[in-house]
Write a protein that holds these residues in place. Structure first.
Motif, PDB file in Angstrom:
ATOM      1  N   GLY A   1       0.818  -1.213   0.000  1.00  0.00           N
ATOM      2  CA  GLY A   1       0.000   0.000   0.000  1.00  0.00           C
ATOM      3  C   GLY A   1       0.848   1.258   0.000  1.00  0.00           C
ATOM      4  N   VAL A   2       1.950   1.232   0.756  1.00  0.00           N
ATOM      5  CA  VAL A   2       2.863   2.374   0.825  1.00  0.00           C
ATOM      6  C   VAL A   2       3.510   2.621  -0.534  1.00  0.00           C
ATOM      7  CG1 VAL A   2       5.073   3.158   1.786  1.00  0.00           C
ATOM      8  CG2 VAL A   2       3.304   2.236   3.305  1.00  0.00           C
ATOM      9  N   THR A   3       3.990   1.565  -1.191  1.00  0.00           N
ATOM     10  CA  THR A   3       4.645   1.768  -2.491  1.00  0.00           C
ATOM     11  C   THR A   3       3.656   2.297  -3.518  1.00  0.00           C
ATOM     12  OG1 THR A   3       4.384  -0.560  -3.136  1.00  0.00           O
ATOM     13  CG2 THR A   3       6.465   0.062  -2.102  1.00  0.00           C
ATOM     14  N   ARG A   4       2.404   1.890  -3.428  1.00  0.00           N
ATOM     15  CA  ARG A   4       1.390   2.436  -4.332  1.00  0.00           C
ATOM     16  C   ARG A   4       1.199   3.929  -4.100  1.00  0.00           C
ATOM     17  NH1 ARG A   4      -3.557  -1.968  -4.780  1.00  0.00           N
ATOM     18  NH2 ARG A   4      -2.405  -3.494  -6.030  1.00  0.00           N
ATOM     19  N   MET A   5       1.118   4.328  -2.825  1.00  0.00           N
ATOM     20  CA  MET A   5       0.956   5.745  -2.510  1.00  0.00           C
ATOM     21  C   MET A   5       2.165   6.552  -2.982  1.00  0.00           C
ATOM     22  SD  MET A   5       1.060   7.746   1.121  1.00  0.00           S
ATOM     23  CE  MET A   5       2.849   7.723   1.054  1.00  0.00           C
ATOM     24  N   LEU A   6       3.357   6.047  -2.672  1.00  0.00           N
ATOM     25  CA  LEU A   6       4.569   6.763  -3.072  1.00  0.00           C
ATOM     26  C   LEU A   6       4.656   6.893  -4.587  1.00  0.00           C
ATOM     27  CD1 LEU A   6       7.091   5.234  -0.520  1.00  0.00           C
ATOM     28  CD2 LEU A   6       6.217   7.589  -0.545  1.00  0.00           C
ATOM     29  N   SER A   7       4.313   5.838  -5.297  1.00  0.00           N
ATOM     30  CA  SER A   7       4.322   5.899  -6.768  1.00  0.00           C
ATOM     31  C   SER A   7       3.353   6.963  -7.272  1.00  0.00           C
ATOM     32  CB  SER A   7       3.980   4.537  -7.358  1.00  0.00           C
ATOM     33  OG  SER A   7       5.010   3.616  -7.067  1.00  0.00           O
TER      34      SER A   7
ATOM     35  N   HIS B   1       7.187   9.178  -6.646  1.00  0.00           N
ATOM     36  CA  HIS B   1       8.409   8.573  -6.109  1.00  0.00           C
ATOM     37  C   HIS B   1       8.775   7.306  -6.876  1.00  0.00           C
ATOM     38  CE1 HIS B   1       8.748  10.422  -1.895  1.00  0.00           C
ATOM     39  NE2 HIS B   1       7.777  11.085  -2.504  1.00  0.00           N
ATOM     40  N   ALA B   2      10.046   6.968  -6.836  1.00  0.00           N
ATOM     41  CA  ALA B   2      10.527   5.654  -7.259  1.00  0.00           C
ATOM     42  C   ALA B   2      10.718   4.879  -5.964  1.00  0.00           C
ATOM     43  CB  ALA B   2      11.839   5.778  -8.020  1.00  0.00           C
ATOM     44  N   ALA B   3       9.813   3.928  -5.693  1.00  0.00           N
ATOM     45  CA  ALA B   3       9.807   3.207  -4.417  1.00  0.00           C
ATOM     46  C   ALA B   3      10.349   1.798  -4.593  1.00  0.00           C
ATOM     47  CB  ALA B   3       8.388   3.154  -3.854  1.00  0.00           C
ATOM     48  N   LEU B   4      11.128   1.363  -3.623  1.00  0.00           N
ATOM     49  CA  LEU B   4      11.753   0.044  -3.647  1.00  0.00           C
ATOM     50  C   LEU B   4      11.540  -0.625  -2.294  1.00  0.00           C
ATOM     51  CD1 LEU B   4      13.670  -1.953  -5.169  1.00  0.00           C
ATOM     52  CD2 LEU B   4      15.567  -0.715  -4.093  1.00  0.00           C
ATOM     53  N   PRO B   5      10.819  -1.749  -2.268  1.00  0.00           N
ATOM     54  CA  PRO B   5      10.638  -2.451  -0.988  1.00  0.00           C
ATOM     55  C   PRO B   5      11.862  -3.294  -0.634  1.00  0.00           C
ATOM     56  CG  PRO B   5       9.405  -3.552  -2.724  1.00  0.00           C
ATOM     57  CD  PRO B   5      10.031  -2.329  -3.340  1.00  0.00           C
ATOM     58  N   GLU B   6      11.999  -3.544   0.651  1.00  0.00           N
ATOM     59  CA  GLU B   6      13.033  -4.442   1.192  1.00  0.00           C
ATOM     60  C   GLU B   6      14.423  -4.140   0.657  1.00  0.00           C
ATOM     61  OE1 GLU B   6      12.096  -8.287   2.194  1.00  0.00           O
ATOM     62  OE2 GLU B   6      10.059  -7.752   2.743  1.00  0.00           O
TER      63      GLU B   6
ATOM     64  N   ILE C   1      12.183   2.044   0.667  1.00  0.00           N
ATOM     65  CA  ILE C   1      12.996   3.237   0.456  1.00  0.00           C
ATOM     66  C   ILE C   1      12.517   3.850  -0.849  1.00  0.00           C
ATOM     67  CG2 ILE C   1      14.889   2.116  -0.809  1.00  0.00           C
ATOM     68  CD1 ILE C   1      16.797   3.953   0.946  1.00  0.00           C
ATOM     69  N   SER C   2      12.481   5.171  -0.912  1.00  0.00           N
ATOM     70  CA  SER C   2      12.016   5.798  -2.147  1.00  0.00           C
ATOM     71  C   SER C   2      12.801   7.066  -2.426  1.00  0.00           C
ATOM     72  CB  SER C   2      10.517   6.109  -2.081  1.00  0.00           C
ATOM     73  OG  SER C   2      10.266   7.211  -1.239  1.00  0.00           O
ATOM     74  N   ILE C   3      12.768   7.426  -3.691  1.00  0.00           N
ATOM     75  CA  ILE C   3      13.382   8.672  -4.141  1.00  0.00           C
ATOM     76  C   ILE C   3      12.252   9.567  -4.635  1.00  0.00           C
ATOM     77  CG2 ILE C   3      15.044   9.735  -5.713  1.00  0.00           C
ATOM     78  CD1 ILE C   3      16.287   6.844  -5.944  1.00  0.00           C
ATOM     79  N   SER C   4      12.130  10.738  -4.026  1.00  0.00           N
ATOM     80  CA  SER C   4      11.050  11.661  -4.393  1.00  0.00           C
ATOM     81  C   SER C   4      11.390  12.359  -5.701  1.00  0.00           C
ATOM     82  CB  SER C   4      10.841  12.699  -3.281  1.00  0.00           C
ATOM     83  OG  SER C   4      11.840  13.700  -3.354  1.00  0.00           O
ATOM     84  N   PRO C   5      10.409  13.021  -6.315  1.00  0.00           N
ATOM     85  CA  PRO C   5      10.702  13.790  -7.528  1.00  0.00           C
ATOM     86  C   PRO C   5      11.776  14.867  -7.308  1.00  0.00           C
ATOM     87  CG  PRO C   5       8.337  13.510  -7.298  1.00  0.00           C
ATOM     88  CD  PRO C   5       8.970  13.003  -6.018  1.00  0.00           C
ATOM     89  N   LYS C   6      11.924  15.352  -6.065  1.00  0.00           N
ATOM     90  CA  LYS C   6      12.950  16.356  -5.754  1.00  0.00           C
ATOM     91  C   LYS C   6      14.296  15.719  -5.409  1.00  0.00           C
ATOM     92  CE  LYS C   6       9.793  19.796  -3.840  1.00  0.00           C
ATOM     93  NZ  LYS C   6       9.447  20.575  -2.634  1.00  0.00           N
TER      94      LYS C   6
END
Length: 159
Positions: free
Chosen positions: A24-30, A34-39, A51-56
């Motif tokens: 659910g978190v990776t869906r929200m971040l996407s 964001h580019a989200a990566l689990p585990e 862990i994710s990388i935001s557009p900024k």
């Protein structure tokens, strides 16, 4: 016979409660760009849930906690702070929020999505650490993508 879409198929849910929150978190971040990566393992002995990388270019770490016992057993979470610009807890609606330490971001999540409740405070990473983390996130992400698209072409360990 009613056809079940893949989005509604409960057999496609991750098995573990924390993994369901992470989905659910990776869906929200996407959805936030964001580019989200689990585990992800930022350093030996630590594994962050998301862990994710935001557009900024900010690096966010989200630690998913499914119950009181899961939270109490986690003695490593403070070590995650040195690997992100912002830190968040992700919990479900039944989690006792009073357990969570002050000064962290908060995300309410379930298997299908999440909502950002409180923004985590910003603590900017040092340039060298950011560069190393970005490189490692790219390496791990590429390895995982290759493992799905060309399993025979993957060489080396995919974390």
């Amino acid at each position: 016979m009613t056809e079940i879409s893949p989005a509604d198929d409960p057999t496609l849910l991750p098995a573990m409660p924390g993994q369901r929150l992470a989905r659910g978190v990776t869906r929200m971040l996407s959805a936030l760009g964001h580019a989200a990566l689990p585990e992800f393992v930022p350093v030996g002995g630590l594994r962050v849930d998301v862990i994710s990388i935001s557009p900024k270019g900010e690096i966010w770490v989200v630690e998913c906690k499914s119950c009181r016992a899961d939270f109490i057993a986690d003695r490593k979470w403070q070590g995650y702070l040195e690997f992100c610009d912002r830190f968040f807890w992700a919990i479900d609606a039944d989690f006792p929020q009073d357990l969570l330490p002050e000064g962290c971001g908060l995300i309410m999540a379930d298997s299908w999505g999440a909502e950002l409740i409180r923004m985590g405070p910003e603590t900017r990473l040092a340039g060298a650490r950011r560069t190393r983390l970005l490189r490692e996130i790219a390496r791990v992400s590429t390895g995982r993508l290759m493992a799905v698209t060309d399993p025979m072409g993957v060489s080396g360990a995919v974390s």
